[in-house]
Design a protein around this motif. Structure first.
Motif, PDB file in Angstrom:
ATOM      1  N   VAL A   1       0.719  -1.271   0.359  1.00 56.24           N
ATOM      2  CA  VAL A   1      -0.402  -0.228   0.167  1.00 56.24           C
ATOM      3  C   VAL A   1       0.845   0.879  -0.046  1.00 56.24           C
ATOM      4  O   VAL A   1       0.637   1.937  -0.801  1.00 56.24           O
ATOM      5  CB  VAL A   1      -1.021   0.067   1.046  1.00 56.24           C
ATOM      6  CG1 VAL A   1      -1.380   1.634   1.361  1.00 56.24           C
ATOM      7  CG2 VAL A   1      -1.739  -0.784   1.192  1.00 56.24           C
ATOM      8  N   SER A   2       1.776   0.845   0.718  1.00 55.44           N
ATOM      9  CA  SER A   2       3.172   2.650   0.745  1.00 55.44           C
ATOM     10  C   SER A   2       3.312   2.235  -0.663  1.00 55.44           C
ATOM     11  O   SER A   2       3.142   3.641  -0.621  1.00 55.44           O
ATOM     12  CB  SER A   2       3.965   2.531   1.786  1.00 55.44           C
ATOM     13  OG  SER A   2       4.847   1.338   1.606  1.00 55.44           O
TER      14      SER A   2
ATOM     15  N   ALA B   1       1.322   4.511  -2.502  1.00 52.79           N
ATOM     16  CA  ALA B   1       1.318   6.143  -2.417  1.00 52.79           C
ATOM     17  C   ALA B   1       2.654   6.746  -2.828  1.00 52.79           C
ATOM     18  O   ALA B   1       2.353   7.629  -2.478  1.00 52.79           O
ATOM     19  CB  ALA B   1       0.647   5.743  -0.090  1.00 52.79           C
TER      20      ALA B   1
ATOM     21  N   ASN C   1       4.259   6.801   6.448  1.00 51.86           N
ATOM     22  CA  ASN C   1       3.558   5.357   6.389  1.00 51.86           C
ATOM     23  C   ASN C   1       3.879   4.323   7.625  1.00 51.86           C
ATOM     24  O   ASN C   1       2.960   3.439   8.128  1.00 51.86           O
ATOM     25  CB  ASN C   1       4.022   4.807   4.921  1.00 51.86           C
ATOM     26  CG  ASN C   1       3.195   5.577   4.627  1.00 51.86           C
ATOM     27  OD1 ASN C   1       1.928   5.290   3.928  1.00 51.86           O
ATOM     28  ND2 ASN C   1       3.378   6.257   3.469  1.00 51.86           N
TER      29      ASN C   1
ATOM     30  N   SER D   1      -2.902   5.902   1.381  1.00 52.65           N
ATOM     31  CA  SER D   1      -2.978   4.567   2.173  1.00 52.65           C
ATOM     32  C   SER D   1      -4.077   4.545   3.420  1.00 52.65           C
ATOM     33  O   SER D   1      -4.609   2.775   3.450  1.00 52.65           O
ATOM     34  CB  SER D   1      -1.927   5.011   3.101  1.00 52.65           C
ATOM     35  OG  SER D   1      -0.482   5.106   2.386  1.00 52.65           O
TER      36      SER D   1
END
Length: 746
Positions: free
Chosen positions: A301-302, A305, A343, A419
């Protein structure tokens, strides 16, 4: 969140990423408008217009008048670019270099010919006309010398502190009126009051004379004694801005005339951009892989992002029309590493909650909630510094502050919005196993406070060593640090070759021969549509100039009359240095105020600033010991370390504040500090590691000037991590236990 909604969110985020990336590469139209290639570049990357002004008059101007004129011109050329520079050449010449443009005539037309601005009374003391409107233009009946002699001129351009175009609405009709707001100096305020009193009493206009004629003659409707005035009735905002610019440029002590203008090439080659972009891509890839390996699904996910963050930065650099220099590229690449920080804080929190037995969904929610204060406080503290630097700093600092502020806002957006929604969406479509998120392990608290004496001793020794080396350098070379041309000035040697040389060829074939004669770095600039090449070096004495001329004649067959050498001043003036110091000082004060309000304890703020100053002094010591060149990237490097250091410290202090709510007695305070540092250690190390990776790749692949920026920055990252973990908490503990707040009186 329902599965259908989750799919829509995932698709929207991916479409945002693809759409913005497409614009970054190809632009909004066939011309590439809005693409990365459309971003305004600085002199070092794209070249620009170079204009040389000569002071009018037979007598040599004083150093004070030259310095004052350069300082005022520097502020005015910021209208074209924050990276524009102004410096002295010889005794009576001033050079202006404006990046990103190639039409010298257009710049000259807009900038005008500085000097010769006066406010002229319509009639003299005997009632004779000084000027009159003939129906299509103003006609002057007297020469300036005569007007000065008979007292018709009370106010001159040097009495004007500022002139700005503005708009206002008519109170009766509601129509928009374009005006110019004037502000006088303290001395000019008295003169302007007398001039407007004379004009108002007679019912006359007050002519503004510039460059040979009257450019405006506004009527005077009152006696203006407060030093402020407004010229109304302009046909458009552009017309108002032109008049304001004319008045501003006329407020110089010296009258200047154009000697020559030319379009100069980039100081660095295309390779500088290409290698920096390659370094950024490689570094980004390494960081993304690292995040996925360490944090599994949240790491993925990061990575998404981070891609969104990078794409948005490129897009908004264009949107806000920021001028990008090589150090700016390095700053953006660095900010990619720093964007990981939010994050990391969130994901570490999620793992901690999973370790306590929370469900994945609850862990995600609580993780974001608990991480919010640390993210907000850390980023707002740095954002405060960016806003102050933007408002008070000189041009080059303003450019850095713009990039910094943009990076902070976007990193918060991608972490707290992109995120968050992407992680919830992936959970909703079925990725719910704890194994995908990782479960934190509780670590035994390390006793950092017991080693505080050792840590303080190491820091004092490093800083002291730096000052000692600077003293030795000062005694042996005259300079404490290895200052570049931007700080010290030097000699500009313009050579007209027998054939055209591009930057790469001049650097490869000519610079090695110059370096045999001259100590230090050599800056090279080519001149468009000519065989001229400008070589900027440290200040040359007579013997070195003669040796350089002989080298050009012997090795390149250049006739001596086609070699011109001039002494040039530093491009970083004393005023710019003082403005930077003032801006940083004010920024620190505002950061202290914010920390005091948020943490309700000034000792947190004092400890943060002490850790910050420690990092700056240690990096300064590194500059001295390693003899790294102190160039125009030095300020950006130090400011980056300041922002990085304060952010890392705030995260630890936020955890101390949170843990103190569970403290049962004063005896627990030492344990609270040790536990808080231990709990945030993974964040401190991982964030520093990802940032270090970005800068290290930049150092390995970058050109020399980028390495001079990246090397001390790597030292600053290590130092910032050390001070946050080993010093900041210990400093706060000492202040907390030895300085007690005053008891409130009943």
């Amino acid at each position: 969140m329902k599965k259908n909604k989750a799919i829509v969110i995932i698709l929207c985020i991916l479409m945002l990423l693809v759409g913005v990336t497409y614009i970054d590469f190809f632009g909004l139209d066939a011309a590439g408008t809005g693409s990365a290639s459309d971003i305004s570049l600085g002199l070092d990357l794209a070249g620009g217009v170079s204009i040389t002004y000569q002071v009018v008059g037979d007598e040599a101007p004083s150093a004070t008048d030259m310095s004052d004129t350069i300082a005022k011109l520097q502020k005015r050329v910021l209208n074209y670019s924050t990276e524009a520079i102004v410096y002295q050449e010889g005794l009576d010449r001033i050079n202006i270099e404006i990046p990103g443009v190639n039409d010298a005539n257009a710049i000259l037309k807009e900038l005008g010919r500085p000097g010769a601005l006066y406010f002229v009374a319509q009639t003299d003391s005997e009632g004779n006309q000084n000027y009159a409107w003939t129906g299509n233009q103003y006609v002057m009946y007297k020469e300036i010398d005569e007007l000065l002699a008979d007292g018709s001129i009370l106010v001159q351009g040097t009495d004007v502190a500022d002139a700005r175009a503005a708009t206002q609405k008519d109170s009766q009709m509601g129509n928009v009126d374009y005006v110019v707001d004037l502000t006088m100096t303290d001395e000019g305020k008295v003169k302007f009051a007398e001039a407007t009193r004379n004009a108002y009493t007679k019912g006359e206009t007050l002519g503004i004379y510039y460059d040979g004629g009257i450019v405006s003659a506004p009527s005077v409707k009152a006696i203006l004694s407060d030093g402020k005035a407004q010229i109304s009735g302009q046909g458009s905002f552009e017309e108002a801005e032109n008049l304001a610019s004319t008045i501003r440029i006329g407020g110089l002590k010296l009258e200047l005339e154009e000697l020559h203008s030319k379009v100069v090439g980039a100081q660095l080659g295309v390779d500088a951009i290409n290698t920096s972009l390659k370094a950024g891509a490689i570094g980004l890839g390494i960081v993304m892989v690292f995040m996925i390996v360490v944090y599994l699904l949240p790491g993925f996910v990061s990575a998404i992002a981070l891609l969104c963050y990078t794409a948005l930065v490129v897009l908004l650099l264009n949107g806000f029309d920021m001028t990008l220099t090589l150090s700016g590229i390095a700053g953006i690449i660095l900010s990619i590493g720093m964007a990981v920080d939010a994050n990391v804080i969130i994901f570490a929190r999620i793992r901690e909650e999973l370790a306590t037995g929370k469900t994945v969904r609850n862990a995600i929610k609580i993780g974001f909630d608990k991480a919010l204060s640390a993210i907000v406080d850390g980023n707002i503290t740095t954002l405060i510094a960016a806003v102050v630097l933007l408002a008070l700093g000189p041009g080059s600092v303003k450019g850095f502050a713009q990039t910094l502020a943009l990076g902070i806002v976007l990193s918060m957006f991608t972490a707290l919005v992109v995120s968050r929604y992407l992680l919830y969406a992936l959970y909703a479509i079925g990725l719910k196993s704890e194994k995908l998120y990782g479960i934190g392990r509780e670590h035994k608290a390390l006793n950092f406070l017991s080693k505080k004496g050792i840590f303080f001793g190491i820091s004092v020794a490093l800083i002291a060593a730096g000052f000692i080396v600077m003293g030795v350098n000062k005694a042996s070379t005259g300079d404490a640090l290895n200052y570049s041309l931007e700080f010290k000035g030097g000699t500009a040697t313009t050579v007209t070759f027998n054939e055209a040389y591009n930057l790469e060829r001049a650097t490869a074939e000519v610079v090695p021969s110059i370096e045999k004669i001259v100590n230090g770095a050599v800056q090279v600039q080519t001149v468009q549509d000519s065989n001229e090449v400008i070589f900027k070096t440290s200040t040359l004495n007579v013997e070195e100039r003669e040796a350089l001329n002989e080298m050009f004649m012997a090795e390149f067959g250049i006739e001596e009359e086609r070699i011109i050498s001039e002494t040039i001043s530093s491009t970083i003036s004393d005023e710019m240095k003082s403005d930077t110091v003032i801006a940083v000082t004010v920024a620190i004060i505002f950061m202290l105020i914010y920390i005091r309000i948020r943490f309700k304890d000034i000792r947190f703020g004092v400890s943060s600033i002490v850790a910050l100053l420690h990092d700056v002094l240690v990096v300064l010591a590194f500059y001295a010991v390693a003899k790294v060149t102190v160039s125009n990237t030095f300020v950006a490097c130090m400011l980056t370390i300041v922002g990085y250091s304060i952010n890392a410290t705030i995260v630890i202090f936020d955890r101390i504040r949170e843990n103190m709510e569970t403290m049962s007695s004063k005896d627990d305070l030492k344990d609270i500090v040790n536990i808080s540092i231990t709990q945030t250690m993974s964040r401190s190390i991982f964030t520093s590691l990802t940032t270090f990776i970005m800068v290290a790749v930049l150092y390995v692949l970058g050109v020399t000037s980028i390495r001079d920026f990246a090397l001390p920055l790597m030292v600053g990252i290590i130092c910032g991590t050390y001070s946050s973990i080993c010093l900041a908490g210990s400093m706060w503990y000492l202040l907390r236990t030895r300085i007690q707040p005053k008891a409130k009186k009943n």
